[in-house]
Design a protein around this motif. Sequence first.
Motif, PDB file in Angstrom:
ATOM      1  N   SER A 273       0.838  -1.207   0.000  1.00 16.85           N
ATOM      2  CA  SER A 273       0.000   0.000   0.000  1.00 16.85           C
ATOM      3  C   SER A 273       0.875   1.261   0.000  1.00 16.85           C
ATOM      4  N   MET A 274       2.040   1.193   0.668  1.00 13.68           N
ATOM      5  CA  MET A 274       2.944   2.356   0.619  1.00 13.68           C
ATOM      6  C   MET A 274       3.500   2.559  -0.792  1.00 13.68           C
ATOM      7  N   PHE A 275       3.809   1.454  -1.474  1.00 11.63           N
ATOM      8  CA  PHE A 275       4.391   1.569  -2.810  1.00 11.63           C
ATOM      9  C   PHE A 275       3.345   1.966  -3.860  1.00 11.63           C
ATOM     10  N   SER A 276       2.080   1.782  -3.521  1.00  8.88           N
ATOM     11  CA  SER A 276       1.029   2.052  -4.516  1.00  8.88           C
ATOM     12  C   SER A 276       0.682   3.527  -4.612  1.00  8.88           C
ATOM     13  N   ARG A 277       0.933   4.271  -3.532  1.00  6.09           N
ATOM     14  CA  ARG A 277       0.467   5.652  -3.551  1.00  6.09           C
ATOM     15  C   ARG A 277       1.497   6.623  -4.130  1.00  6.09           C
TER      16      ARG A 277
ATOM     17  N   ARG B 235       7.185  -5.216  -3.434  1.00  3.65           N
ATOM     18  CA  ARG B 235       6.822  -5.827  -2.144  1.00  3.65           C
ATOM     19  C   ARG B 235       7.531  -7.172  -2.025  1.00  3.65           C
ATOM     20  N   ASP B 236       7.434  -7.981  -3.067  1.00  2.00           N
ATOM     21  CA  ASP B 236       8.038  -9.310  -3.027  1.00  2.00           C
ATOM     22  C   ASP B 236       9.558  -9.258  -2.910  1.00  2.00           C
ATOM     23  N   VAL B 237      10.171  -8.307  -3.609  1.00  2.00           N
ATOM     24  CA  VAL B 237      11.631  -8.201  -3.551  1.00  2.00           C
ATOM     25  C   VAL B 237      12.083  -7.962  -2.106  1.00  2.00           C
ATOM     26  N   PHE B 238      11.423  -7.019  -1.419  1.00  2.00           N
ATOM     27  CA  PHE B 238      11.877  -6.684  -0.069  1.00  2.00           C
ATOM     28  C   PHE B 238      11.633  -7.814   0.914  1.00  2.00           C
TER      29      PHE B 238
END
Lengths: 301, 301
Positions: A273-277, B235-238
């Motif tokens: 959700s952080m990466f989506s915004r 997300r998956d990478v982290f």
Amino acid sequence: MLPFSRVTIIGLGLIGSSVARAVKANMPNIRITGYDADAMVRERARPMGFCDDITDNAATAVIDAELVILCVPVGAMAMVAGQIAHDLPAEAIISDVGSCKQSVLQALSSALPHHVIIPAHPVAGTEKSGPEAGFATLFKGRWCILTPPENAPKSAIEQLSTFWRNVGAEVDIMDAKHHDMVLAVTSHLPHLIAYTIVGTANDLEEVTQSEVIKYSAGGFRDFTRIAASDPVMWRDVFLSNKEAVLEMLQRFSEDLTALQRAIRYDKGDELESMFSRTRNIRQSIVEQGQDDAAPDFGRKH
Amino acid sequence: MLPFSRVTIIGLGLIGSSVARAVKANMPNIRITGYDADAMVRERARPMGFCDDITDNAATAVIDAELVILCVPVGAMAMVAGQIAHDLPAEAIISDVGSCKQSVLQALSSALPHHVIIPAHPVAGTEKSGPEAGFATLFKGRWCILTPPENAPKSAIEQLSTFWRNVGAEVDIMDAKHHDMVLAVTSHLPHLIAYTIVGTANDLEEVTQSEVIKYSAGGFRDFTRIAASDPVMWRDVFLSNKEAVLEMLQRFSEDLTALQRAIRYDKGDELESMFSRTRNIRQSIVEQGQDDAAPDFGRKH
């Protein structure tokens, strides 16, 4: 109508030489006098022809100027203002291109208490330095922020606005303190972080510098560009805008700690959700013409 | 000589569709079968013609494959491997394009214990996603890292190396653990930091989003590009490369704290010397063809 007929540019690096070139391209009837503290820079700049005249000291350069633009690191503003104080015509407008505005306004006001001072900051540049690096279209479509003190005459603000619009910039006017906070996040913090990560990569023992270079296309290379910017200019920016930079840095560190914690405890939903915004902001920047629409900054593939 | 005559690509986003396009451009006699879990992506990809055939399930796609490349987020590798396990020819080579290699090797080895598995990571990409975003020259001059397990047959490593060289990449071979540490610094940490700073700017109350966008050319816009990358992939990478990412993040934070301290206590010399040593690395990246030599990434001005 030209806003000025005689302009002096002190400091002939990337920005100063770009201003001169942009004036030549857009207002060829303005007479430009230039000066740079570095004799080698003066020597290299003369044959480039972007100044009508390059003098060998700062005072001579301003003798008949209507507008003087200081294009030097923000830490050098006070010294240069002192050098020109005696010879500066009473009616000349003093401006600059520095990245912090409160400290510059203070430095110039102290050194030139009886002159009209209108600090300015064209938000434009590249990672290159020196008179060779400048070009006439650097300010096209970029914003130039003026931070006039409360007592600045409206006519002077209007003249300087016209000057910047004529070289292709859009002009905004704001309070110096607000400028310093806005730029702390859009410019100063990004540079600080870029310098840091390039330094971190440089210091690793387990990963060779050759590996860092070879695999930089994974993202790292994006940071090396602004980390290649002029070290003296940026030293001065951080020292001059200390309060706002430290405040933004504190917020950034807290946010980074939150992400770190999400990684450590496998909080995939939080990360996603952080990466989506963060996608929308890029889209707006491109839509408003502040970056290339092409993927990967339009790099050649 | 073609290294393979039938290749299957699972996942038709930016990377998968670029691999397919690069194969069509450089090895047109290879027959490419594609599959994507998203029916809409399959629908959009069919008329683009970069696959000879796009099947409606993963198992059908691999039936006669000699090489299967999984181009899905690293967290989805195990699931996809499970879906194709029954129909995968015994002699097929399994590879992928994921950004972490230890976790992928483990996931694929568990699901396909009797197959030849050679994980791969082409260090290339843009901030765009989806089959529309791919292009045939994405891997040209970029490095592709293979991380074969110790028991991998040399002939299979050679075949896969030839495949990547033929689409324009240079090939390196290294241990999966070392790969994950190198990429943590050259790719994962930069993305994490970019996502963070864009989020920090987004949350400010004193600075409007409109101001962040307008003045982004001061440096911020550089970070918005990689912060616009695919959220699920990252997300998956982290989560998959947690250990190395946390280690690099710790070092970065320490270095950032040192700079913060230098700013707070006006240590100009320290700042200047830290900012001076980061220029060379950019120069090497440009010299080795890993970035544009043109200032400002070659952006139009």
